[in-house]
Design an enzyme around this catalytic site. Sequence first.
Site, PDB file in Angstrom:
ATOM      1  N   TYR A 164       0.838  -1.200   0.000  1.00 43.99           N
ATOM      2  CA  TYR A 164       0.000   0.000   0.000  1.00 43.99           C
ATOM      3  C   TYR A 164       0.876   1.254   0.000  1.00 43.99           C
ATOM      4  O   TYR A 164       0.985   1.954  -0.967  1.00 43.99           O
ATOM      5  CB  TYR A 164      -0.968  -0.004   1.180  1.00 43.99           C
ATOM      6  CG  TYR A 164      -1.994   1.105   1.083  1.00 43.99           C
ATOM      7  CD1 TYR A 164      -3.095   0.968   0.251  1.00 43.99           C
ATOM      8  CD2 TYR A 164      -1.848   2.288   1.801  1.00 43.99           C
ATOM      9  CE1 TYR A 164      -4.034   1.984   0.130  1.00 43.99           C
ATOM     10  CE2 TYR A 164      -2.779   3.312   1.686  1.00 43.99           C
ATOM     11  CZ  TYR A 164      -3.867   3.153   0.852  1.00 43.99           C
ATOM     12  OH  TYR A 164      -4.786   4.179   0.732  1.00 43.99           O
TER      13      TYR A 164
ATOM     14  N   SER B 143      -6.239   0.840  -4.679  1.00 44.15           N
ATOM     15  CA  SER B 143      -6.383   2.267  -4.408  1.00 44.15           C
ATOM     16  C   SER B 143      -5.004   2.928  -4.504  1.00 44.15           C
ATOM     17  O   SER B 143      -4.386   2.908  -5.553  1.00 44.15           O
ATOM     18  CB  SER B 143      -7.046   2.483  -3.050  1.00 44.15           C
ATOM     19  OG  SER B 143      -7.514   3.795  -2.915  1.00 44.15           O
TER      20      SER B 143
ATOM     21  N   ASP C 117     -17.242   3.223  -8.922  1.00 43.71           N
ATOM     22  CA  ASP C 117     -16.264   3.718  -7.956  1.00 43.71           C
ATOM     23  C   ASP C 117     -16.260   5.244  -8.000  1.00 43.71           C
ATOM     24  O   ASP C 117     -15.799   5.845  -8.959  1.00 43.71           O
ATOM     25  CB  ASP C 117     -14.870   3.179  -8.276  1.00 43.71           C
ATOM     26  CG  ASP C 117     -13.854   3.458  -7.171  1.00 43.71           C
ATOM     27  OD1 ASP C 117     -14.136   4.327  -6.318  1.00 43.71           O
ATOM     28  OD2 ASP C 117     -12.795   2.811  -7.166  1.00 43.71           O
TER      29      ASP C 117
ATOM     30  N   HIS D 164     -15.665   1.246  -4.792  1.00 42.45           N
ATOM     31  CA  HIS D 164     -14.237   1.204  -4.479  1.00 42.45           C
ATOM     32  C   HIS D 164     -13.831  -0.089  -3.776  1.00 42.45           C
ATOM     33  O   HIS D 164     -12.660  -0.431  -3.746  1.00 42.45           O
ATOM     34  CB  HIS D 164     -13.886   2.404  -3.602  1.00 42.45           C
ATOM     35  CG  HIS D 164     -12.415   2.692  -3.535  1.00 42.45           C
ATOM     36  ND1 HIS D 164     -11.646   2.947  -4.651  1.00 42.45           N
ATOM     37  CD2 HIS D 164     -11.559   2.741  -2.477  1.00 42.45           C
ATOM     38  CE1 HIS D 164     -10.391   3.162  -4.280  1.00 42.45           C
ATOM     39  NE2 HIS D 164     -10.312   3.031  -2.981  1.00 42.45           N
TER      40      HIS D 164
END
Length: 707
Positions: A478, A558, A642, A677
Site C-alpha cells: 500500500y 487504491s 467507484d 471502491h
Amino acid sequence: MKKKNFGLILMMIGMAGTATTGYGQRLTYPTTTKGTVVDEFWGEKIADPYRWLEDDRSAETKTWVEAENKVTFDYLNAIPFRTKLKDQLTEIWNYEKIGTPFKEGGYTYFFKNNGLQQHAVLYRKLGEKGTEEVFLDPNTFSKDGSTSLADVSFSKDGSLIAYSISEGGSDWRKVIVLNAKDKSPVGDPLVDVKFSGIAWKGNDGFYYSSYDKPKGSELSEKTDQHKLFYHKLNTAQSDDKLIFGGSATPRRYVGASLTDDQRYLIISAANTTTGNELYYQDLKQPNSKIVCLQDHFDANTGVVDNIGDSFLLETNYKAANNRLVKVDLKNPAKENWKDVIPETENVLSISTGGGYLFANYLKDAVSVVIQYDYTGKKIRQIELPGIGTASGFSGKKTEKEIYFGFSNYITPSSSYKFDVNSGSSTLYIKPKVKFDSDQYESKQVFYTSKDGTKVPMIITYKKGIALNGKNPTIVYGYGGFNISLTPGFSTSVAVWLANGGVYAVPNLRGGGEYGQKWHDGGRQFNKLNVFHDFIAAARYLQENGYTSPEYTALNGGSNGGLLVGATMTIDPKIAKVALPEVGVLDMLRYHTFTAGAGWSYDYGTVSDSKEMFDYLKAYSPVHNVKSGVCYPATMVLTGDHDDRVVPAHSYKFASELQAKQACDNPVLIRIETKAGHGAGRSTDVLINSTVDKYAFALWNMGIKALK
C-alpha cells in the site's frame, strides 16, 4: 493551465492490437479511439487521448466497458483450473464468521455470516445469554447483493439506531432511523449523505456530514465543501440546521462526535487526509459558541474522552508517534498541554472501555497493548494470544468486561472477553475454518531499500517449501496515507497458500507503521521511495530463493493500485504479473474528481509548482507507458461505480498498455459492474474477483494445473 477541447468522441469497436499468450490464447483488444485533448502545464503540452473515458455516463464509455469485459472474461473462462480454484475458495470461505460483539441498550450485538451469505447479518441477544435474533439483514436490501450496510450508530441509551446503506458501492449513502426495540421506522430516510458518521445527541437527533449533490455525474464530479448538519428526528431533511462548513468555513472534510457524557460536540475539520483543525461546543450551555482548540492543519489531533471540563487528546503534535495529553479548557494553549501517556518509539493508538485507557502500540507492525487508568498510571501489559493484530478494547465506562479481536496471517480472527479489573482474557468466539495453521509459517524479515532504509516485511508460506525460486508469490503493498498494514487472516490468502503460494507484505514508507516520519518518507517529493521499497521487497524475495521474476505478482488497491502501476512502469522486469486494483493512475488529474483534491497532502498536485508537476509526471502510470517495452501480464481491476477513485484512471491505464505492449503478455481490464471502491462488495463478487486474480496470475506464471 490551458486545455484544448475536442468534440464528442465516437468509439468504434473493432480489431486493435493482438497478442498470443504462451498457451495459445489469442487476444484481440477492442479499438479504443484516441481523441485530441491536450492540456498545458507550466508551458508543457500533455496529450490526453483517452479523456473521453472519463465520462462515466456516456453510451460510448458503456460500450467500451462491455467490449473490454468480453475480452477479459473470454480469456479467464479458458483457464482450465479456474473452476477448481473457485471450488477451493468457496469451500474455505464457507464457515461461520462472527464479529467482535458490542453492547447497546441491554443487548449484545454482533455481525455474523453463516458462510456464503452475500453480506453479514446484524444479530442481537438480550444480555449475553438471551435468544439470538436477526436485527438487521442486509441480504434483504437488494436481490443482487449490490446494496450493502455501510454503518450503524446507536444512541447513547441504545434505544435508537441510525444505519446507512450504500447502493452499487457508492460513497453516497442513505440513512435510516429505527426504534431499536421493535425496529419500527422513525421519520423519513436521509439521502445524499457522504463521508459521514452519525453522532447522536440524546434521543432528539444526530449530527451528520455531506456535500451538495453535484450537478453533473455524482460518480465523478468534484465534491469540495463538506458540511456538518444537525437532524432533529421526525423533521424534514430540508429543515436540517447547518452547524459548520459551507461558504463561511469551507473545508473538504468535516466530522463530528460527542463526548461520552454528551456534554461536548467535537468537530474535526480538514482539507486533506492528514492534519485537522479541532473545535468543540459546550452543549450544556444554550447557544454556546463553537470554540477552536487547534487552529492549524499541522497535526492529527482527536478527542479520546473528557474529564469534566478537561479533554484527553490523542495527537502527533510534537510527537511523531502520537501521545495522549490532558487539556484544561480554561487554559487550553498548547504550551499547557500535559502528557498523560508520553510518546514512545512505537506508534500509539488509544481506545477506552470499562473506565480505562487502552494503548495499542505498533511495534514493527504488530500489536502491543497496555492498559492505563485515566491518570496515565500503567495497570498492565495485556497478554495477547500471539504475535499479530489486536483490535477492539472499547466499550462503555460502566462495563466490567469488554471484547477484543486477534488475528494474523495464519490465525483466523477470534474474539476474546477481557475483564478490565483482573486483566484475564477468555476465548469468546473461535471460527471453524478448514485451514490448518500448523502447516504454515509466517515470519518477519527486514530488507534494505535503494537508499539504505531498513523495511520490514512479513512472508507467509507453507512449511517446507523449497527455496528454488519457483514458488508463485504475491507481493502486496500500500504505502501511503499513514495507513498501516498489520497481520490479518484472509480466506483468499489461505487458498493461495494452500496451492503452494507465498504471500509477502512489506511495510512500505508512506504508511503509518513507524509514525509521522515513516509517512513523510513516502509522500510528495519522497513518493519514489515507496516504489523503490516495493521493488526492493520483490528483489529480496527473488534473491533469497522464495521466488523469481517469472513467479512474482504485484498486487495492491487504491493507493496500492498506484503502487503497482508505478512499479511496473519503473521496472517492467521485476515481476511476471501485475494486478493494480481501483488505482490512482492519472497523477496529473486525480485531484479533479470527487474528493481527490483531499489527497494532495500525500501526492501534491500539478498546480503546486513546476517541480511538483515534473515529479508527478515522471511516475504517473498513465503517462509512463512506453512503446516498445514488454510489460508484465496485467489485469487492471476496477468498479464502474467507484466514486472515490473513479474508474477512468483504470480505463486510461489499460488503454495505454493495450496500445503499447511490446510482447505477448496479455493486458486485460476487469470491470465490476454495479460496484464501487471495494467496501460492501457481496460474497459472490469477492470470491469471483479473487479467483480471477489468482487464475490470471498462476496461468501467466506458466502453471497449467493445480496440485
